[in-house]
Enzyme design. Structure first.
Site, PDB file in Angstrom:
ATOM      1  N   LYS A 136       0.792  -1.285   0.000  1.00 30.98           N
ATOM      2  CA  LYS A 136       0.160   0.106  -0.029  1.00 30.98           C
ATOM      3  C   LYS A 136       1.025   1.075  -0.031  1.00 30.98           C
ATOM      4  O   LYS A 136       0.829   2.104  -0.810  1.00 30.98           O
ATOM      5  CB  LYS A 136      -1.026   0.000   1.418  1.00 30.98           C
ATOM      6  CG  LYS A 136      -2.144  -1.031   0.922  1.00 30.98           C
ATOM      7  CD  LYS A 136      -2.748  -1.226   2.349  1.00 30.98           C
ATOM      8  CE  LYS A 136      -3.757  -2.574   2.157  1.00 30.98           C
ATOM      9  NZ  LYS A 136      -4.480  -2.877   3.290  1.00 30.98           N
ATOM     10  N   GLN A 175      -5.196  -1.913   9.387  1.00 24.57           N
ATOM     11  CA  GLN A 175      -4.606  -3.073   8.825  1.00 24.57           C
ATOM     12  C   GLN A 175      -5.591  -4.378   9.589  1.00 24.57           C
ATOM     13  O   GLN A 175      -5.045  -4.289  10.843  1.00 24.57           O
ATOM     14  CB  GLN A 175      -3.266  -3.455   8.644  1.00 24.57           C
ATOM     15  CG  GLN A 175      -2.885  -4.566   7.721  1.00 24.57           C
ATOM     16  CD  GLN A 175      -3.482  -4.732   6.609  1.00 24.57           C
ATOM     17  OE1 GLN A 175      -3.311  -3.567   5.926  1.00 24.57           O
ATOM     18  NE2 GLN A 175      -3.987  -5.702   5.961  1.00 24.57           N
ATOM     19  N   ASP A 228     -11.175   2.431   3.799  1.00 25.99           N
ATOM     20  CA  ASP A 228     -11.536   1.313   3.751  1.00 25.99           C
ATOM     21  C   ASP A 228     -13.100   1.112   3.451  1.00 25.99           C
ATOM     22  O   ASP A 228     -13.615   0.131   3.081  1.00 25.99           O
ATOM     23  CB  ASP A 228     -11.092   0.429   4.885  1.00 25.99           C
ATOM     24  CG  ASP A 228      -9.736  -0.362   4.342  1.00 25.99           C
ATOM     25  OD1 ASP A 228      -9.510  -0.612   3.318  1.00 25.99           O
ATOM     26  OD2 ASP A 228      -9.112  -0.788   5.286  1.00 25.99           O
TER      27      ASP A 228
END
Ligand code: NAP
Length: 306
Positions: free
Chosen positions: A53, A97, A120
């Site tokens: 990422k 994460q 997200d």
């Protein structure tokens, strides 16, 4: 093979190019998007994802940083870090994460992220907006899949769509997006009766079960578009030989790495009947990070009313 291969890597590259252009436009206004990623613990797969990422951000000109907390970090420490990032006006996107090491409950901490920076799309506010048909931040994998279908000319209006899997990160948002695009959507899961028959109704079948080669020709209507979200490490040489007969590259990979990545679809067999299909790897996988980059730039714009 009859099916057209849907090239997720090419679509991801196009999304990245678009995002790089948007970053450039923002720079002209003195805005430089910034993503902050929180990694708790030292799960090797999570480390790889977080590094990927960061690298992808760099390539399109998005600033990014990683906050590493030790595996034994307490919930208070994690909550304080999220609060500090929420309070920093220079931060556009915050990504926690998953999975978190036990006993931390991922859900509880995702809920703490400012919805305006929830790139997200997992915060309940963003989930609710998506289901109301006024999406803000859409989870990256399903958003990328819709773009792949659009760019590949797969019609959604009036289509019968079946989503196999009901997770918060793929199945549920995928179904919501397909519904918003006027598909007639059925969701399946581990308790679905006669799964093959239900899947066979699909013009568009999205498989996100995390079970290698679960979807066989018996699940696929001839001509259907089959999207394989599954990423499964398979180390069983006999299974790999059955799924990819005569594929020397796969066999070589297995011998070298000890595993090969297999989707949720029996690719070789299904490609003979489907109209279009995504491969694993190179199908859905690259779209996820591309979606994250897009959401980060979108967050940077929205926060400034652009
Ligand atoms: P998940 O949270 O484990 O959910 C799996 C879903 O599949 C559940 O709803 C489960 O049903 C259903 N399921 C499992 N076995 C089944 C079976 N035999 N028959 C019917 N339904 C079954 O998985 P996920 O996080 O959504 O991920 C799914 C797959 O996509 C994984 O392989 C993951 O690695 C991959 N993935 C890839 C990307 C990417 O970027 N390419 C991104 C995210 C995920 P129940 O709800 O009844 O248990």
């Amino acid at each position: 093979m009859n099916a057209r291969i849907l090239d997720g890597a090419a679509v991801a590259a196009a999304i990245r190019e678009r995002v790089a252009g948007q970053v450039h436009e923002l720079a002209a206004r003195g805005v430089s998007p910034r993503l902050e990623v929180i990694l708790v613990g030292d799960d090797p797969a999570s480390r790889v994802y977080v590094a990927a990422k960061g690298k992808a951000c760099l390539q399109v000109g998005i600033r990014s940083g990683t906050h590493n907390l030790p595996a034994g970090a307490g919930g208070d420490e994690l909550a304080a870090l999220i609060a500090a990032l929420n309070a920093d006006p220079d931060v556009d996107g915050i990504l926690l994460q998953m999975p978190l090491p036990k006993p931390l409950d991922g859900r509880a901490f995702l809920d703490l992220i400012d919805p305006a920076r929830d790139v997200d799309g997992f915060h309940p506010t963003n989930v609710g907006l998506l289901h109301q048909g006024r999406p803000a931040f859409v989870p990256c994998t399903p958003a990328g899949i819709v773009e792949l279908l659009d760019r590949s000319g797969v019609a959604l209006t009036g289509a019968r769509a079946v989503v196999l899997g009901r997770s918060e990160i793929v199945g549920k948002p995928m179904a919501a997006l397909l519904l918003a695009r006027h598909a007639t959507v059925t969701m399946c899961h581990s308790r679905t009766a006669d799964l093959a028959a239900v899947c066979r109704e699909a013009d568009v079948l999205v498989a996100a079960a995390g079970k290698p080669a679960l979807v066989t020709v018996a699940h696929v209507k001839p001509g259907a578009a089959v999207i394989d979200v599954g990423v499964n490490r398979v180390d069983d040489a006999a299974l790999v030989a059955r799924l990819y007969p005569g594929d020397a590259e796969r066999q070589g990979q297995l011998a070298k790495r000890g595993y090969t990545l297999v989707g949720d679809v029996d690719f070789t067999a299904v490609a003979a009947v489907a109209g279009a299909i995504t491969p694993v790897p190179g199908g859905v996988g690259p779209l996820t990070i591309a979606g994250l980059l897009q959401n980060t730039v979108t967050a940077a714009r929205r926060r400034r009313g652009l």
